[in-house]
Design an enzyme around this catalytic site. Sequence first.
Site, short mmCIF file in Angstrom:
data_model
loop_
_atom_site.label_atom_id
_atom_site.label_comp_id
_atom_site.label_asym_id
_atom_site.label_seq_id
_atom_site.Cartn_x
_atom_site.Cartn_y
_atom_site.Cartn_z
CB CYS A 247 -0.92 0.00 1.21
SG CYS A 247 -1.89 -1.52 1.40
CB ALA A 248 3.40 2.05 -2.54
CB ALA A 249 0.08 6.34 -2.45
N PRO A 250 1.84 7.69 -0.04
CG PRO A 250 2.51 9.61 1.14
CD PRO A 250 1.78 8.30 1.31
N GLY A 251 4.48 7.31 -0.84
CA GLY A 251 5.74 6.81 -1.37
C GLY A 251 6.97 7.08 -0.54
CG ASN A 252 7.43 10.29 2.28
OD1 ASN A 252 7.63 10.68 1.15
ND2 ASN A 252 7.02 11.08 3.24
CE LYS A 253 5.39 3.99 6.75
NZ LYS A 253 4.41 5.05 6.38
CB CYS A 381 0.20 5.83 11.63
SG CYS A 381 -1.05 6.08 10.34
#
Length: 492
Positions: A247-253, A381
């Site tokens: 579940c990638a967005a917004p992409g920081n991880k 989170c």
Amino acid sequence: MVYKKVMDPVKQAAKESKSRRLTNIERSSYFARREAAKVLKSVLQGDANRRAVGSIKTLVYSPSIRNKKATFALVCQTLKYLPIIKDVLEIANVLNSKWKRQVELMYIITYDILFGQDSSLTGDPEKYLILRKSQLQSALAKILLKKGAKRIEDLMSQYKIPDVKKPRYVRVNTLKLDVETAVSELSKDNMVEKDDMIPDLLVLPPATDLHNHPLVTNGSVFMQGKASSMVAVALAPKPGWEVIDACAAPGNKTVHLAAVMKGEGKIIACELNKDRVKRLEHTTNLAGATNVEVLHENFLNLNPEDELYSKVRAILLDPSCSGSGTVADRLDYLLPSHSHTSGDGNGGDVGRLLKLAAFQEKALIHALSFPGVERVVYSTCSVHQIENEDVIKSVLPFAASLGFHLATPFPQWARRAQHLLRTDPVEDKEGFFIALFTRSPESPQKVERGSLDNLKHEAVGKCDCHKKFLRVLPFTRISRLYLHRNLVMHGR
């Protein structure tokens, strides 16, 4: 004798304003209000549908927003006063069908007229409301009288929240820049320290504004919280591995994973929402993460038995959650769904948590089903037990049958329940949960279809049981800013 028609002074001023050129301040304010209205519309629609495209900060600091500082202030202040603004507009009854189609902009302008600075209000919607300023002020006076409040401050006192002083964390994107150079550049204007636990993470004073700093705008550093930065480090994929960010967005991880892998190997970054895919693509391009393949697809639709994913060795699962651990940082307390409600039971929140937990269990089971996977990180989170420990407990038998066991990420971290790591919303200024599953390549990897189906049925049945029990529990309001209590579950 010739009589001249005398124009209304307000209309005369509006005509003169239209005929002259705008000053730089007026032009900046004009566009800031419209950018703020666009963000506000997205925020309110996402909150109403419980499907936010991004947090307030994420939306404001997207590349399409030019005047970020003014836009951010307008959005936050308008949301803060929104209940009053809505009542004022309803009592004054000044919006016809034309202006109701731009209601978010009218909210912004009403804030500026009543509570902000209306000295630079230019534009047709602005002029429309300026001509009706007396009606807006009269409606506000009626509300104050009805509420028994002498001042606006008295009316707003029930919405006051604690001031959370959180350090500004920035993660150095080692795909573009080394840590020492980043420290040297940032130290020119700020006090900078290295984090004592997370490689490449720097700590700056609270409220440090770096949004327009060249290192941020060119993707050399990312503004990312400490707990969020722990996730990719916990997964610890090796350079050359194939990895899925579920579940990638917004992409920081995602781009942090790319940096951990030194840009080698491949990361399949899944995202279902079309708008969030665009945000994810922007993040990966900004970071220079060339080993990331963005996939506009639901992670649950990926077939673990497909040859395409046979070499996947690690999965990061950071699924949709309540966000209850970061409401202060995300500013979610300003949203209608979080603010201005009584302290009585809120069954809607309970129902939402149960739906989230059911999805989280299903997604974790799916992640553990990929036959070549050796490491899976599950993170949220959220501060709620139902989204964290309960999810892990539910899937443990299935995980064990495939040779997985719980490992201990960051052994030096004190706040944990056995292997499961938590960050505290008060002590650490954000509430995160991290669980790490590992297995050796020699462990059993074949997923029995019957076992998988049975476990899914058990999870659904348990969720239904929880729903029946929760209906009779006297709940206080869930997700009250960042001070929370775990849900009391039957038989826990």
